[in-house]
Structures are given as C-alpha cells and as structure tokens.
Motif scaffolding. Structure first.
Motif, mmCIF file in Angstrom:
data_model
loop_
_atom_site.group_PDB
_atom_site.id
_atom_site.type_symbol
_atom_site.label_atom_id
_atom_site.label_comp_id
_atom_site.label_asym_id
_atom_site.label_seq_id
_atom_site.Cartn_x
_atom_site.Cartn_y
_atom_site.Cartn_z
ATOM 1 N N VAL A 139 -22.248 10.388 -8.750
ATOM 2 C CA VAL A 139 -21.074 10.403 -7.867
ATOM 3 C C VAL A 139 -21.204 11.536 -6.847
ATOM 4 N N ILE A 140 -21.579 12.718 -7.329
ATOM 5 C CA ILE A 140 -21.715 13.885 -6.448
ATOM 6 C C ILE A 140 -22.773 13.612 -5.368
ATOM 7 N N GLU A 141 -23.907 13.072 -5.807
ATOM 8 C CA GLU A 141 -25.002 12.793 -4.884
ATOM 9 C C GLU A 141 -24.555 11.780 -3.815
ATOM 10 N N TYR A 142 -23.878 10.728 -4.253
ATOM 11 C CA TYR A 142 -23.429 9.677 -3.332
ATOM 12 C C TYR A 142 -22.433 10.238 -2.309
ATOM 13 N N ILE A 143 -21.447 10.974 -2.812
ATOM 14 C CA ILE A 143 -20.403 11.494 -1.911
ATOM 15 C C ILE A 143 -21.014 12.475 -0.911
ATOM 16 N N ASN A 144 -21.940 13.337 -1.375
ATOM 17 C CA ASN A 144 -22.543 14.305 -0.455
ATOM 18 C C ASN A 144 -23.346 13.613 0.646
ATOM 19 N N LYS A 145 -24.035 12.528 0.282
ATOM 20 C CA LYS A 145 -24.803 11.778 1.285
ATOM 21 C C LYS A 145 -23.847 11.156 2.317
ATOM 22 N N GLU A 146 -22.765 10.556 1.805
ATOM 23 C CA GLU A 146 -21.805 9.893 2.692
ATOM 24 C C GLU A 146 -21.084 10.894 3.599
ATOM 25 N N THR A 147 -20.657 12.015 3.032
ATOM 26 C CA THR A 147 -19.917 12.968 3.871
ATOM 27 C C THR A 147 -20.848 13.576 4.926
ATOM 28 N N ALA A 148 -22.112 13.795 4.590
ATOM 29 C CA ALA A 148 -23.066 14.326 5.583
ATOM 30 C C ALA A 148 -23.184 13.329 6.744
ATOM 31 N N ARG A 149 -23.305 12.054 6.419
ATOM 32 C CA ARG A 149 -23.429 11.016 7.447
ATOM 33 C C ARG A 149 -22.151 10.931 8.299
ATOM 34 N N LEU A 150 -21.012 10.957 7.632
ATOM 35 C CA LEU A 150 -19.738 10.793 8.351
ATOM 36 C C LEU A 150 -19.420 12.008 9.222
ATOM 37 N N ARG A 179 0.888 -1.158 0.000
ATOM 38 C CA ARG A 179 0.000 0.000 0.000
ATOM 39 C C ARG A 179 0.927 1.209 0.000
ATOM 40 N N HIS A 180 0.624 2.163 -0.785
ATOM 41 C CA HIS A 180 1.600 3.141 -1.205
ATOM 42 C C HIS A 180 0.965 4.492 -1.311
ATOM 43 N N TYR A 181 1.771 5.506 -1.323
ATOM 44 C CA TYR A 181 1.302 6.826 -1.732
ATOM 45 C C TYR A 181 0.093 7.264 -0.911
ATOM 46 N N ALA A 182 -0.036 6.690 0.292
ATOM 47 C CA ALA A 182 -1.316 6.827 0.976
ATOM 48 C C ALA A 182 -1.345 7.993 1.955
ATOM 49 N N PRO A 183 -2.481 8.734 1.968
ATOM 50 C CA PRO A 183 -2.684 9.722 3.025
ATOM 51 C C PRO A 183 -3.067 8.982 4.309
ATOM 52 N N LYS A 184 -3.082 9.693 5.415
ATOM 53 C CA LYS A 184 -3.427 9.034 6.682
ATOM 54 C C LYS A 184 -4.912 8.680 6.749
ATOM 55 N N ALA A 185 -5.741 9.483 6.098
ATOM 56 C CA ALA A 185 -7.187 9.229 6.109
ATOM 57 C C ALA A 185 -7.537 8.050 5.203
ATOM 58 N N GLU A 186 -8.703 7.441 5.457
ATOM 59 C CA GLU A 186 -9.164 6.385 4.551
ATOM 60 C C GLU A 186 -9.716 7.041 3.283
ATOM 61 N N LEU A 187 -9.159 6.605 2.165
ATOM 62 C CA LEU A 187 -9.544 7.190 0.869
ATOM 63 C C LEU A 187 -10.340 6.176 0.061
ATOM 64 N N THR A 188 -11.467 6.620 -0.523
ATOM 65 C CA THR A 188 -12.273 5.750 -1.383
ATOM 66 C C THR A 188 -12.530 6.470 -2.707
ATOM 67 N N ILE A 189 -12.375 5.733 -3.806
ATOM 68 C CA ILE A 189 -12.645 6.313 -5.131
ATOM 69 C C ILE A 189 -14.079 5.969 -5.515
ATOM 70 N N ILE A 190 -14.828 6.975 -5.972
ATOM 71 C CA ILE A 190 -16.207 6.739 -6.393
ATOM 72 C C ILE A 190 -16.274 6.951 -7.902
ATOM 73 N N ASP A 191 -16.665 5.887 -8.606
ATOM 74 C CA ASP A 191 -16.651 5.904 -10.069
ATOM 75 C C ASP A 191 -18.087 5.788 -10.595
ATOM 76 N N GLY A 192 -18.400 6.535 -11.626
ATOM 77 C CA GLY A 192 -19.739 6.448 -12.206
ATOM 78 C C GLY A 192 -20.102 7.742 -12.891
ATOM 79 N N ALA A 193 -21.397 7.865 -13.286
ATOM 80 C CA ALA A 193 -21.855 9.108 -13.917
ATOM 81 C C ALA A 193 -21.689 10.233 -12.886
ATOM 82 N N ILE A 194 -21.192 11.386 -13.339
ATOM 83 C CA ILE A 194 -20.736 12.403 -12.395
ATOM 84 C C ILE A 194 -21.829 12.894 -11.439
ATOM 85 N N GLU A 195 -23.064 13.066 -11.949
ATOM 86 C CA GLU A 195 -24.131 13.548 -11.052
ATOM 87 C C GLU A 195 -24.394 12.543 -9.930
#
Ligand code: AMP
Ligand code: MG
Length: 351
Positions: free
Chosen positions: A256-267, A238-254
């Motif tokens: 992706v935005i909706e998913y990430i906003n829901k997750e960050t609000a919850r977190l 595991r390489h090049y890693a920041p200290k935080a847990e990083l997840t890549i979200i792939d898909g149609a951009i709208e």
C-alpha cells in the motif's frame, strides 16, 4: 436570505440555564439552532412543525426525501410521536439511551411528513450530551436534527466547522466544544419483525445482538450495489466527502505504501496537491504533500473521533487528491469504514 447567526458558549459542566432557554425559545418560535451532541453537531428545528423542517432542508441544501432524526430528552415523550414501540425497543432504550443509538418506529400523526421525508416511520434518538438534553427540553421536547453541515460534506465534530457551514443560514449556534464520539449514531429499524441495522455506529451489531438475539443488517451498508436502495434514504447519497477525490488503498501495508508513494509522486508532477490518511505507525513513510495520522490503527474509537476532522482539514489545506489506508472493519471499525467508503464514493483499490 442571510440571517444573523448568534453564537453562544454553553459549558456542559456548568450549564447556563438562561442561555439554554433563549436557544429553546428560538426553536419554539420556528427558528433553527445548531447544538452539540455526543456524536456530531446537530442542526435543530421543531420536529412537529412542517415549516421548521422545511427550513432545515433549505439551510443544509439537503434533498427533501432524506428524513430527519427526532431528538427527545425524556423516555416518556416517545409515546407521543410513535404509533407503538415494541418490547425490544424498550430493551435497547434501557441499555443505550441516552446515547448514540437511533431507532425507527411507525410514526404517530403528530409527526409531519416534512420531518420524515414522506415516510410513515420516524427515527428517534435520545442523546446523552448534557447540553443537548437541556436544549431539547427548553425547545419543547422534540427537536428534528440532521448533522449541522452543508449536505454532502463531512459532519462537524467541532464548532469551527458548524460556523463555516451554517453562518448566516440559521439563527443560533451553541458552542459546546469538541464532540466526544465523532461519528453519527447507529440506526436500527424496529418496525420489522427482526430489527435491522441501517447505519453502523458506535453501538455495534454485536452489542445489539447480545440483547436481542440475531439482528439483520442492510446489505447496502458496506457495498456499492446500485441495484438496491438502502432503507435509510440518506445512505444512498455521496456523503461525508472532502472536496478532493479520495481513494482507499487496501492490501498488505508495505505494498500500500509503495503504491501510494508512486501515485502521489506522479500526481504531484501533474500539479496536484496530494494527501494521505494513515495510521500513526506508517504515516512517516509517505511522501505526499500533506500526510495525516488518524491515530493508532487498533484504536477504533480514536480513529472514529479523528476521521471527519481530518477530512475537513484536507479541505482547509486545499488538497486535490487524497489516498487513505484501509482500517479494520470490525466492531466500531465497521462504522469508520462505512463513512470512509462513502467519503470515497466507494473508490477502493485492492492490491
Ligand atoms: P443525519 O441526521 O444527517 O445523520 O442523517 C439521518 C439518517 O437517518 C439518514 O441516513 C436518514 O436517511 C436516516 N433516517 C431518518 N429517518 C428515517 C426513517 N424513518 N427510516 C429510515 N431511515 C431514516
Ligand atoms: Mg448528516
């Protein structure tokens, strides 16, 4: 042991020969010096000295089965460290050296196994950065150098992060300003009948194929297939890693935005400090605590230059979870996505 680390500034447009000689002298006497290259900052030691290579592994906390790249500054020095170089290697050297390409050869007996992680092969690069070239020459011509970061962390693209990771661990840091490219070199194995790319980089597979005809690619490069071992031993960590847990979200951009906003609000409610890596056209649409633009999504060169700096900044700002948009994985984008996937430990959600 805590060393006193000197920091010197060398301007690539006006190289101070005395300072560079001083840095070279440290390498000749078995010490370690971090130096700028066009890709990322390197952590150099005498490539022909087992003790110096041992010190590099210790300073980085790097596993000793992960071989070092030997940096040279003259084409004629290649012969001394390799058993033989095929004609194809000279073709590639003519096109891409000095520059961000590393070639793997069978090693000659002067290269110690401590430098090659126990392998009979040696990785060689001829960097283009004027300060790197002057320094390698002053150091005696053969400088073993991995990236100048603590093992596992993002490679340093500016001197600030070299200082953060290496102060007290090495003898000298050469400050040459920010690097130009921002991602490590392309690695190609020249010891097999059909040369194979082991790590993607600035020199793309297409550029190599234009010269050599068809070129192979290590199948583990873009996947997380744990049943296969990558041929470049370092690519398995595991390489090049920041200290935080990083997840890549792939898909149609709208989506992706909706998913990430829901997750960050919850977190956020759970007490996390949330981060997002996005292209400049979408970054304003996120509501995480820290939203960073990696530039224009069609400018892979710009994205390559920004990636490690951004990952380090999330550490500085104490993010605890990060989401990233996925970027186009063709051309130089393949190198970007290879590093991003590794930084994320291959955590990808496809929507
Ligand atoms: P770094 O110097 O941190 O950019 O890492 C060097 C990379 O080159 C690692 O992934 C190593 O595993 C790889 N490497 C170095 N020497 C060899 C070699 N002889 N054969 C295959 N991979 C190598
Ligand atoms: Mg590295």
């Amino acid at each position: 042991m805590v060393l006193e680390t000197q920091i010197i500034r060398v301007d690539e447009h006006n190289i101070d020969a005395d300072l560079v000689l001083k840095a070279g002298e440290i390498i000749r006497t078995g010490g370690l010096v971090a130096f700028p290259t066009e890709t990322v900052y390197g952590l150099g030691g005498d490539a022909l000295s087992p003790e110096a290579s041992g010190k590099i592994y210790a300073a980085k906390g790097r596993p000793s089965d992960n071989p070092l790249i030997v940096h040279i500054c003259r084409m004629e020095d290649l012969d001394h460290i390799v058993k033989e170089a095929p004609a194809a290697a000279y073709k590639l050297a003519e096109a891409f050296w000095p520059g961000p390409l590393t070639m793997i050869f069978n090693k000659s007996s002067v290269v110690p196994y401590e430098t090659t992680g126990g392998l009979d092969t040696v990785a060689v690069r001829f960097p283009s950065h004027p300060v790197a070239r002057a320094f390698i020459e002053a150091a005696g011509g053969y400088v073993a150098a991995p990236s100048a970061n603590i093992s596992g962390r993002p490679s340093p693209t500016s001197v600030k992060y070299v200082v953060e990771d290496m102060m007290g661990r090495i003898d000298m840091i050469i400050d040459g300003g920010d690097v130009e490219l921002g991602l490590e070199s392309t690695i190609i194995d020249m010891t097999v009948p059909r040369p194979a790319v082991l790590r993607p980089g600035y020199v793309t597979r297409q550029m190599l194929e234009d010269l050599l005809g068809s070129v192979d690619e290590d199948k583990t490069m873009m996947s997380n297939d744990s049943t296969r071992a990558p041929k470049a031993p370092g690519m398995k960590y595991r390489h090049y890693a920041p200290k935080a847990e990083l997840t890549i979200i792939d898909g149609a951009i709208e989506t992706v935005i909706e998913y990430i906003n829901k997750e960050t609000a919850r977190l956020k409610k759970e007490g996390h400090k949330t981060g997002v890596i996005a292209a400049e056209d979408t970054v304003a649409k996120y509501n995480a605590d820290i939203c960073k633009s990696i530039g224009n999504r069609n400018d892979e060169r710009g994205i390559a230059r920004e990636l490690y700096r951004i990952l380090r900044e999330f550490d500085d700002e104490k993010a605890t979870v990060i989401f990233s948009e996925a970027f186009d994985a063709s051309g130089i984008g393949q190198a970007v996505m290879n590093r991003l996937l590794k930084a994320a430990g291959h955590r990808v959600i496809r929507l």
